[in-house]
Design an enzyme around this catalytic site. Structure first.
Site, PDB file in Angstrom:
ATOM      1  N   LYS A  13     -18.571   0.765   5.197  1.00 39.54           N
ATOM      2  CA  LYS A  13     -18.165   0.442   7.079  1.00 39.54           C
ATOM      3  C   LYS A  13     -19.286   1.758   7.264  1.00 39.54           C
ATOM      4  O   LYS A  13     -20.478   0.442   8.532  1.00 39.54           O
ATOM      5  CB  LYS A  13     -17.130   1.335   7.605  1.00 39.54           C
ATOM      6  N   ARG A  88      -7.232   4.406  11.952  1.00 44.69           N
ATOM      7  CA  ARG A  88      -6.818   4.579  11.285  1.00 44.69           C
ATOM      8  C   ARG A  88      -5.104   4.701  10.688  1.00 44.69           C
ATOM      9  O   ARG A  88      -4.765   4.942   9.588  1.00 44.69           O
ATOM     10  CB  ARG A  88      -7.128   6.220  11.120  1.00 44.69           C
ATOM     11  N   ARG A 162     -21.198  14.645   0.392  1.00 44.58           N
ATOM     12  CA  ARG A 162     -20.545  15.079   2.004  1.00 44.58           C
ATOM     13  C   ARG A 162     -19.025  15.936   0.712  1.00 44.58           C
ATOM     14  O   ARG A 162     -19.345  15.968   0.139  1.00 44.58           O
ATOM     15  CB  ARG A 162     -19.943  13.798   2.540  1.00 44.58           C
ATOM     16  N   ARG A 173      -7.838  10.209  -0.419  1.00 48.51           N
ATOM     17  CA  ARG A 173      -7.951   9.603   0.744  1.00 48.51           C
ATOM     18  C   ARG A 173      -7.529   8.133   0.970  1.00 48.51           C
ATOM     19  O   ARG A 173      -6.575   7.933   2.127  1.00 48.51           O
ATOM     20  CB  ARG A 173     -10.133   9.831   0.432  1.00 48.51           C
TER      21      ARG A 173
HETATM   22  P1  AP5 Z   1     -20.590   4.333   2.911  1.00 56.23           P
HETATM   23  O1  AP5 Z   1     -20.922   2.897   3.841  1.00 56.23           O
HETATM   24  O2  AP5 Z   1     -20.711   5.905   3.387  1.00 56.23           O
HETATM   25  O3  AP5 Z   1     -19.026   4.185   3.121  1.00 56.23           O
HETATM   26  P2  AP5 Z   1     -18.079   4.414   4.562  1.00 56.23           P
HETATM   27  O4  AP5 Z   1     -16.759   2.814   4.414  1.00 56.23           O
HETATM   28  O5  AP5 Z   1     -18.140   4.477   5.424  1.00 56.23           O
HETATM   29  O6  AP5 Z   1     -16.799   5.737   3.838  1.00 56.23           O
HETATM   30  P3  AP5 Z   1     -16.787   6.832   3.707  1.00 56.23           P
HETATM   31  O7  AP5 Z   1     -16.370   7.931   3.278  1.00 56.23           O
HETATM   32  O8  AP5 Z   1     -17.583   7.470   5.233  1.00 56.23           O
HETATM   33  O9  AP5 Z   1     -14.862   6.739   5.103  1.00 56.23           O
HETATM   34  P4  AP5 Z   1     -13.741   7.295   5.642  1.00 56.23           P
HETATM   35  O10 AP5 Z   1     -13.246   6.173   5.849  1.00 56.23           O
HETATM   36  O11 AP5 Z   1     -13.403   7.371   3.933  1.00 56.23           O
HETATM   37  O12 AP5 Z   1     -14.726   8.907   5.630  1.00 56.23           O
HETATM   38  P5  AP5 Z   1     -15.171   8.964   7.167  1.00 56.23           P
HETATM   39  O13 AP5 Z   1     -15.982   9.695   7.386  1.00 56.23           O
HETATM   40  O14 AP5 Z   1     -14.114   7.753   8.260  1.00 56.23           O
HETATM   41  O15 AP5 Z   1     -20.210   3.696   1.804  1.00 56.23           O
HETATM   42  C1  AP5 Z   1     -20.022   4.474   0.730  1.00 56.23           C
HETATM   43  C2  AP5 Z   1     -21.535   4.163  -0.848  1.00 56.23           C
HETATM   44  O16 AP5 Z   1     -21.232   3.217  -1.374  1.00 56.23           O
HETATM   45  C3  AP5 Z   1     -22.521   5.119  -0.440  1.00 56.23           C
HETATM   46  O17 AP5 Z   1     -23.399   5.439  -1.025  1.00 56.23           O
HETATM   47  C4  AP5 Z   1     -23.429   3.465  -0.443  1.00 56.23           C
HETATM   48  O18 AP5 Z   1     -24.926   3.787  -0.542  1.00 56.23           O
HETATM   49  C5  AP5 Z   1     -22.731   2.424  -0.919  1.00 56.23           C
HETATM   50  N1  AP5 Z   1     -22.777   1.406  -1.017  1.00 56.23           N
HETATM   51  C6  AP5 Z   1     -22.162   1.317  -0.194  1.00 56.23           C
HETATM   52  N2  AP5 Z   1     -21.954  -0.596   0.127  1.00 56.23           N
HETATM   53  C7  AP5 Z   1     -21.919  -0.881  -1.353  1.00 56.23           C
HETATM   54  C8  AP5 Z   1     -22.492  -1.813  -1.805  1.00 56.23           C
HETATM   55  N3  AP5 Z   1     -21.802  -3.288  -1.331  1.00 56.23           N
HETATM   56  N4  AP5 Z   1     -22.392  -1.905  -3.422  1.00 56.23           N
HETATM   57  C9  AP5 Z   1     -22.839  -0.706  -4.065  1.00 56.23           C
HETATM   58  N5  AP5 Z   1     -22.428   0.758  -3.009  1.00 56.23           N
HETATM   59  C10 AP5 Z   1     -22.660   0.186  -1.239  1.00 56.23           C
HETATM   60  O19 AP5 Z   1     -13.842  10.319   7.274  1.00 56.23           O
HETATM   61  C11 AP5 Z   1     -13.827  11.725   6.697  1.00 56.23           C
HETATM   62  C12 AP5 Z   1     -12.011  11.983   6.828  1.00 56.23           C
HETATM   63  O20 AP5 Z   1     -11.838  12.078   8.398  1.00 56.23           O
HETATM   64  C13 AP5 Z   1     -11.048  11.327   7.046  1.00 56.23           C
HETATM   65  O21 AP5 Z   1     -11.054  11.458   5.454  1.00 56.23           O
HETATM   66  C14 AP5 Z   1     -10.433  12.040   8.032  1.00 56.23           C
HETATM   67  O22 AP5 Z   1      -9.831  13.437   7.527  1.00 56.23           O
HETATM   68  C15 AP5 Z   1     -10.897  11.892   8.887  1.00 56.23           C
HETATM   69  N6  AP5 Z   1     -11.122  11.088   9.845  1.00 56.23           N
HETATM   70  C16 AP5 Z   1     -12.303  10.538  10.774  1.00 56.23           C
HETATM   71  N7  AP5 Z   1     -11.414   9.747  11.479  1.00 56.23           N
HETATM   72  C17 AP5 Z   1     -10.563   9.386  11.562  1.00 56.23           C
HETATM   73  C18 AP5 Z   1      -9.004   8.512  12.498  1.00 56.23           C
HETATM   74  N8  AP5 Z   1      -9.862   8.027  12.835  1.00 56.23           N
HETATM   75  N9  AP5 Z   1      -8.216   9.450  12.211  1.00 56.23           N
HETATM   76  C19 AP5 Z   1      -8.030  10.388  10.929  1.00 56.23           C
HETATM   77  N10 AP5 Z   1      -8.631  11.222  10.553  1.00 56.23           N
HETATM   78  C20 AP5 Z   1      -9.679  11.224  10.424  1.00 56.23           C
HETATM   79 MG    MG Z   2     -18.653   6.291   6.795  1.00 49.00          MG
END
Ligand code: AP5
Ligand code: MG
Ligand code: ZN
Length: 215
Positions: A13, A88, A162, A173
């Site tokens: 994402k 979410r 991270r 997660r």
């Molecule tokens: P990346 O693009 O970083 O993936 P992402 O989908 O953004 O993953 P996140 O870990 O950020 O998602 P998340 O939902 O767990 O975390 P968030 O910060 O939202 O890509 C991942 C990796 O893959 C990278 O190394 C990239 O290079 C690689 N990659 C990408 N595309 C690829 C491809 N095609 N092929 C190969 N490799 C590839 O949330 C974190 C925490 O915050 C949550 O756990 C929760 O505690 C809290 N939080 C955030 N939002 C909320 C909410 N709305 N409600 C409640 N809690 C929340």
């Molecule tokens: Mg992200």
């Protein structure tokens, strides 16, 4: 263009959102990034969020909805926005519809970046992120390495891993995603807004499929 990006942890994402920002010039709103920035500043909201994030659990809906509501009222969203990691839960999705409705706006597309669970673990354990919050580009030690190890190609800042990218936290997660967030796929399907994109393959090909949908 008002877009919701759906997909499991590590589905890409953030990676796709950065590219969409460059192409369409609309801001990315990542609730995870907002919490990490708040933590860096040491605000009470950031410290509270960290207690959930460290366990891989969701931050309570009332906190997240408050943060998003405040952000959506800022004046830079005329052309639209991309929500990354929000909503979410079903209550968050309903709150989003209510907030947008009160501004006579609505979600145009919910783009699901679809990646099977078994692929996500490898992506997250190898992820590296740019420390500069104005950049925040994501890399992967194997799948998308920077030109120089540990350094961001785009801005030259240091890359970091991270805190929630440990194996145990990633597993939690994934559980949380499947239990609480995956039901949103049906929520948006029923509204006719779901656009599914194959999320396995080269980053640029996935980007091209999203652009095709958005036009
Ligand atoms: P990346 O693009 O970083 O993936 P992402 O989908 O953004 O993953 P996140 O870990 O950020 O998602 P998340 O939902 O767990 O975390 P968030 O910060 O939202 O890509 C991942 C990796 O893959 C990278 O190394 C990239 O290079 C690689 N990659 C990408 N595309 C690829 C491809 N095609 N092929 C190969 N490799 C590839 O949330 C974190 C925490 O915050 C949550 O756990 C929760 O505690 C809290 N939080 C955030 N939002 C909320 C909410 N709305 N409600 C409640 N809690 C929340
Ligand atoms: Mg992200
Ligand atoms: Zn950078």
């Amino acid at each position: 263009m008002r877009i919701v990006l759906l997909g499991g942890p590590g589905s890409g994402k953030g990676t796709q959102a950065k590219k969409l920002v460059d192409k369409y010039g609309i801001p990315q709103i990542s609730t995870g990034d907002i919490f990490r920035a708040a933590l860096k500043e040491g605000t009470p909201m950031g410290l509270k969020a960290k207690t959930y994030m460290d366990k891989g659990e969701l931050v309570p809906d009332d906190v997240v909805v408050g943060v998003v509501e405040e952000r959506l009222k800022k004046p830079d969203l005329d052309k639209g926005f991309m929500l990354d990691g929000f909503p979410r839960t079903l209550p968050q999705a309903e709150a989003l519809d209510r907030i947008l409705g009160s501004m006579s706006k609505k979600v145009d597309h919910a783009v699901l970046v679809d990646v099977p669970d078994q692929e996500l673990m490898a992506r997250l354990t190898g992820r590296r992120t740019c420390r500069n919050s104005n950049c925040g580009k994501m890399y992967h030690v194997m799948f998308n390495p920077p030109k120089k190890e540990g350094v961001c190609d785009a801005c030259g800042s240091e890359l970091y891993q991270r805190d929630d990218d440990s194996e145990a936290t990633i597993r939690e997660r994934l559980n949380v995603y499947n239990a609480q967030t995956a039901p949103l796929i049906d929520y948006y399907k029923e509204k006719g807004l779901l656009r599914r994109v194959e999320g396995v393959g080269p980053i640029d090909e996935i980007f091209a499929s999203i652009v095709k949908i958005l036009g």
